[in-house]
Every structure is written in C-alpha cells, then in structure tokens.
Motif scaffolding. Structure first.
Motif, PDB file in Angstrom:
ATOM      1  N   GLY A  48     -61.059 -34.085-137.478  1.00  0.00           N
ATOM      2  CA  GLY A  48     -59.957 -33.834-138.394  1.00  0.00           C
ATOM      3  C   GLY A  48     -59.063 -35.039-138.559  1.00  0.00           C
ATOM      4  O   GLY A  48     -59.061 -35.695-139.603  1.00  0.00           O
ATOM      5  N   ASP A  49     -58.265 -35.337-137.537  1.00  0.00           N
ATOM      6  CA  ASP A  49     -57.313 -36.448-137.607  1.00  0.00           C
ATOM      7  C   ASP A  49     -58.013 -37.788-137.826  1.00  0.00           C
ATOM      8  O   ASP A  49     -57.593 -38.582-138.675  1.00  0.00           O
ATOM      9  CB  ASP A  49     -56.478 -36.504-136.325  1.00  0.00           C
ATOM     10  N   SER A  50     -59.078 -38.024-137.077  1.00  0.00           N
ATOM     11  CA  SER A  50     -59.799 -39.286-137.228  1.00  0.00           C
ATOM     12  C   SER A  50     -60.452 -39.383-138.604  1.00  0.00           C
ATOM     13  O   SER A  50     -60.543 -40.476-139.180  1.00  0.00           O
ATOM     14  CB  SER A  50     -60.858 -39.445-136.128  1.00  0.00           C
ATOM     15  N   LEU A  51     -60.889 -38.247-139.151  1.00  0.00           N
ATOM     16  CA  LEU A  51     -61.490 -38.237-140.484  1.00  0.00           C
ATOM     17  C   LEU A  51     -60.471 -38.656-141.540  1.00  0.00           C
ATOM     18  O   LEU A  51     -60.776 -39.453-142.433  1.00  0.00           O
ATOM     19  CB  LEU A  51     -62.031 -36.847-140.814  1.00  0.00           C
ATOM     20  N   LEU A  52     -59.245 -38.153-141.432  1.00  0.00           N
ATOM     21  CA  LEU A  52     -58.209 -38.498-142.401  1.00  0.00           C
ATOM     22  C   LEU A  52     -57.802 -39.962-142.274  1.00  0.00           C
ATOM     23  O   LEU A  52     -57.602 -40.652-143.279  1.00  0.00           O
ATOM     24  CB  LEU A  52     -56.982 -37.593-142.218  1.00  0.00           C
ATOM     25  N   PHE A  53     -57.656 -40.430-141.050  1.00  0.00           N
ATOM     26  CA  PHE A  53     -57.275 -41.828-140.835  1.00  0.00           C
ATOM     27  C   PHE A  53     -58.340 -42.762-141.408  1.00  0.00           C
ATOM     28  O   PHE A  53     -58.023 -43.733-142.096  1.00  0.00           O
ATOM     29  CB  PHE A  53     -57.088 -42.100-139.341  1.00  0.00           C
ATOM     30  N   LEU A  54     -59.596 -42.461-141.147  1.00  0.00           N
ATOM     31  CA  LEU A  54     -60.683 -43.281-141.677  1.00  0.00           C
ATOM     32  C   LEU A  54     -60.798 -43.137-143.188  1.00  0.00           C
ATOM     33  O   LEU A  54     -61.182 -44.086-143.879  1.00  0.00           O
ATOM     34  CB  LEU A  54     -62.009 -42.904-141.013  1.00  0.00           C
ATOM     35  N   SER A  55     -60.461 -41.976-143.710  1.00  0.00           N
ATOM     36  CA  SER A  55     -60.470 -41.786-145.166  1.00  0.00           C
ATOM     37  C   SER A  55     -59.463 -42.716-145.820  1.00  0.00           C
ATOM     38  O   SER A  55     -59.686 -43.215-146.929  1.00  0.00           O
ATOM     39  CB  SER A  55     -60.139 -40.331-145.519  1.00  0.00           C
ATOM     40  N   GLY A 192     -56.634 -61.113-140.858  1.00  0.00           N
ATOM     41  CA  GLY A 192     -58.068 -61.142-141.130  1.00  0.00           C
ATOM     42  C   GLY A 192     -58.849 -60.149-140.301  1.00  0.00           C
ATOM     43  O   GLY A 192     -60.064 -60.294-140.118  1.00  0.00           O
ATOM     44  N   VAL A 193     -58.167 -59.140-139.786  1.00  0.00           N
ATOM     45  CA  VAL A 193     -58.811 -58.115-138.956  1.00  0.00           C
ATOM     46  C   VAL A 193     -59.196 -56.921-139.830  1.00  0.00           C
ATOM     47  O   VAL A 193     -58.341 -56.314-140.476  1.00  0.00           O
ATOM     48  CB  VAL A 193     -57.874 -57.636-137.824  1.00  0.00           C
ATOM     49  N   ASP A 194     -60.483 -56.605-139.843  1.00  0.00           N
ATOM     50  CA  ASP A 194     -60.984 -55.472-140.620  1.00  0.00           C
ATOM     51  C   ASP A 194     -61.203 -54.288-139.682  1.00  0.00           C
ATOM     52  O   ASP A 194     -62.048 -54.348-138.783  1.00  0.00           O
ATOM     53  CB  ASP A 194     -62.301 -55.845-141.301  1.00  0.00           C
ATOM     54  N   LEU A 195     -60.425 -53.223-139.887  1.00  0.00           N
ATOM     55  CA  LEU A 195     -60.528 -52.052-139.011  1.00  0.00           C
ATOM     56  C   LEU A 195     -61.900 -51.397-139.067  1.00  0.00           C
ATOM     57  O   LEU A 195     -62.279 -50.672-138.143  1.00  0.00           O
ATOM     58  CB  LEU A 195     -59.451 -51.026-139.384  1.00  0.00           C
ATOM     59  N   LYS A 196     -62.653 -51.656-140.119  1.00  0.00           N
ATOM     60  CA  LYS A 196     -63.995 -51.072-140.234  1.00  0.00           C
ATOM     61  C   LYS A 196     -64.927 -51.601-139.135  1.00  0.00           C
ATOM     62  O   LYS A 196     -65.951 -50.985-138.849  1.00  0.00           O
ATOM     63  CB  LYS A 196     -64.583 -51.379-141.609  1.00  0.00           C
ATOM     64  N   ILE A 202     -61.181 -46.819-132.787  1.00  0.00           N
ATOM     65  CA  ILE A 202     -60.162 -46.035-133.494  1.00  0.00           C
ATOM     66  C   ILE A 202     -60.383 -44.554-133.268  1.00  0.00           C
ATOM     67  O   ILE A 202     -59.440 -43.802-132.991  1.00  0.00           O
ATOM     68  CB  ILE A 202     -60.189 -46.355-135.010  1.00  0.00           C
ATOM     69  N   ILE A 203     -61.638 -44.129-133.358  1.00  0.00           N
ATOM     70  CA  ILE A 203     -61.965 -42.714-133.158  1.00  0.00           C
ATOM     71  C   ILE A 203     -61.598 -42.277-131.748  1.00  0.00           C
ATOM     72  O   ILE A 203     -60.975 -41.231-131.538  1.00  0.00           O
ATOM     73  CB  ILE A 203     -63.461 -42.462-133.426  1.00  0.00           C
ATOM     74  N   ALA A 208     -58.110 -39.256-128.171  1.00  0.00           N
ATOM     75  CA  ALA A 208     -57.314 -39.239-126.946  1.00  0.00           C
ATOM     76  C   ALA A 208     -55.877 -38.828-127.224  1.00  0.00           C
ATOM     77  O   ALA A 208     -55.294 -38.001-126.517  1.00  0.00           O
ATOM     78  CB  ALA A 208     -57.348 -40.616-126.282  1.00  0.00           C
ATOM     79  N   VAL A 209     -55.286 -39.392-128.285  1.00  0.00           N
ATOM     80  CA  VAL A 209     -53.889 -39.100-128.630  1.00  0.00           C
ATOM     81  C   VAL A 209     -53.703 -37.651-129.042  1.00  0.00           C
ATOM     82  O   VAL A 209     -52.740 -36.991-128.639  1.00  0.00           O
ATOM     83  CB  VAL A 209     -53.408 -40.040-129.753  1.00  0.00           C
ATOM     84  N   THR A 210     -54.626 -37.129-129.861  1.00  0.00           N
ATOM     85  CA  THR A 210     -54.468 -35.767-130.386  1.00  0.00           C
ATOM     86  C   THR A 210     -54.820 -34.684-129.367  1.00  0.00           C
ATOM     87  O   THR A 210     -54.331 -33.557-129.475  1.00  0.00           O
ATOM     88  CB  THR A 210     -55.328 -35.564-131.649  1.00  0.00           C
ATOM     89  N   THR A 211     -55.660 -35.025-128.399  1.00  0.00           N
ATOM     90  CA  THR A 211     -56.035 -34.020-127.401  1.00  0.00           C
ATOM     91  C   THR A 211     -55.152 -34.064-126.159  1.00  0.00           C
ATOM     92  O   THR A 211     -55.153 -33.115-125.371  1.00  0.00           O
ATOM     93  CB  THR A 211     -57.505 -34.184-126.968  1.00  0.00           C
ATOM     94  N   LEU A 212     -54.415 -35.150-125.986  1.00  0.00           N
ATOM     95  CA  LEU A 212     -53.567 -35.296-124.798  1.00  0.00           C
ATOM     96  C   LEU A 212     -52.569 -34.141-124.639  1.00  0.00           C
ATOM     97  O   LEU A 212     -52.428 -33.615-123.522  1.00  0.00           O
ATOM     98  CB  LEU A 212     -52.826 -36.633-124.842  1.00  0.00           C
ATOM     99  N   PRO A 213     -51.856 -33.728-125.703  1.00  0.00           N
ATOM    100  CA  PRO A 213     -50.911 -32.607-125.540  1.00  0.00           C
ATOM    101  C   PRO A 213     -51.579 -31.332-125.042  1.00  0.00           C
ATOM    102  O   PRO A 213     -51.008 -30.602-124.226  1.00  0.00           O
ATOM    103  CB  PRO A 213     -50.351 -32.419-126.953  1.00  0.00           C
ATOM    104  N   ILE A 214     -52.783 -31.070-125.534  1.00  0.00           N
ATOM    105  CA  ILE A 214     -53.504 -29.862-125.114  1.00  0.00           C
ATOM    106  C   ILE A 214     -53.923 -29.976-123.658  1.00  0.00           C
ATOM    107  O   ILE A 214     -53.799 -29.017-122.879  1.00  0.00           O
ATOM    108  CB  ILE A 214     -54.739 -29.645-126.007  1.00  0.00           C
TER     109      ILE A 214
END
Length: 226
Positions: A48-55, A192-196, A202-203, A208-214
């Motif tokens: 979910g979250d990673s999909l939106l960020f990569l989108s 000149g850094v390409d996140l791709k 990134i994933i 890690a960030v989104t599951t940490l609260p749970i």
C-alpha cells in the motif's frame, strides 16, 4: 520477458511496470490495488504505502498510460486524485460489506487469507480513536483494510464516515505520491541520485516505518498480559 516469481506479488514495482500484450497497465493495477487493500478484507497483504510512494516516482510513466499532460504538477496531482478516489470507493465498499455482514466475520474461521485477530485489533483501534481511526488507519497496513469494515459493523453514522473517508484518502494519496515524486526530482536534479536505483531499500524502509507502530503495540500488549 522476465520469468515470474511469486515473490513479485509483494513488490510494488512489479505492479507499476506490469504490461500485457505489450501494453502497460500499471495505472489500472495501482488503482485496483488501492481499492482492494482498502475495501476487500483479502487485500491486506498487498503493498500500500510503498506502492503509492513508488507511484510518485513513476508518476510520469503511469499517467502516460491515460493521457499526456505537459505540466509535471498536474500529472502528479491527477495521479493522487485518482488514487484518492479509488481509496474512497474501497473504504465505501468496506463499510457496506461490514454493515451487511454484521457478525459474520466474527464467526468466520481463520484461513490462509483471513485472520480473525486482525479484525479484533482493528476494532480496538477503532473504538479507541473513533472517527479519527479512519484517518490513522490509512497509514497503517492491515488496519486500513479492516477499519471501514468495523465502521460498517458498528453502524458508524454514514455522513461522518464519509467525511473521514474523503479526508483520509486524499491525505494518504497526496502525502505519499507527492513525497515520492518530488523527492525523486530533488535528489536527481541536486545530486544526480535516481531513486529508481534504490527501490529495494525504499520498500524495506517504508515497510519498517509503517509496521513499527503495530509491532510496538503488540509488544506493549504482550508485556501487559505477562
């Protein structure tokens, strides 16, 4: 064509770059996943979250599948709007399903897809935060899948639900998509850094960030029980 492996199903980049018969269908797959993850209780395992960020990173390529717009900002804004609308419809379906199913899910046996513990955890989360749970849940894997269903089961006032549904969906979509897009632009133009080239990292970071609260919540509950 690369050989398919089942592990690709949890890789958001696989969905974004998916093509059939030479035609890219990433945008349609992204919108369906957002709908499924927020509206179908079986969709909690989808990215979910990673999909939106990569989108956001791939926003130009995704929007070209629909139409070409010169304005970079308009492209990203439209993508975020489409994703937000898919999230709104997903939550609406989840609410309807919860209202219609009643206690069916509480009596349903666990299987490979459905785990009753997720339902109870979402119910506690919802009762603690009320309507704000709809907003908080958008940024929490698993919980965002069950929150609208719980809202339907407890017969939350529909107008109130829709208010939080719309606000949360646009907040979730715009935050992650704009962050992904403009971080990519900034790093590429400035350093000149390409996140791709760092998608895997990134994933892992976003998961890690989104599951940490749970995880912290479960650890706290276990400590209290002990």
């Amino acid at each position: 064509m690369e050989e398919f492996h089942i592990s690709q199903l949890i890789n958001p980049e696989f969905y974004i770059n998916l093509e059939i018969a030479g035609h890219h269908i990433g945008i349609y797959v992204v919108l369906f996943i957002v709908f499924a993850e927020t509206g179908l209780f079986a969709g909690f395992f989808l990215p979910g979250d990673s999909l939106l960020f990569l989108s956001g990173i791939y926003s130009t390529a995704l929007m070209k599948e629909l139409f070409t717009i010169e304005s970079d900002f308009v492209n990203v804004a439209l993508l975020a709007t489409f994703v937000a609308l898919a999230g709104i419809l997903g939550n609406l379906f989840g609410y309807w399903f919860g209202a219609k199913s009643g206690n069916y899910l509480y009596n349903k046996k666990d299987n490979f897809i459905f785990k009753k513990k997720y339902l109870y955890e979402s119910k506690v989360f919802f009762e603690r935060h009320g309507g704000r749970a709809i907003i908080f849940a958008r940024f929490l894997p698993v919980v965002r899948t069950f929150a609208p269903i719980i809202a339907g089961i407890v017969h939350m006032e529909f107008k109130r639900f829709m208010f939080y549904n719309i606000v949360s969906s646009f907040l979730w979509a715009t935050t992650l998509i704009f962050a992904g897009h403009y971080l990519q632009v900034y790093l590429l133009e400035s350093f000149g850094v390409d996140l791709k080239d760092y998608i895997e990292y990134i994933i892992l970071f976003l998961v890690a960030v989104t599951t940490l609260p749970i995880v912290l919540k479960l650890m706290k509950r276990k400590k209290q029980e002990d």
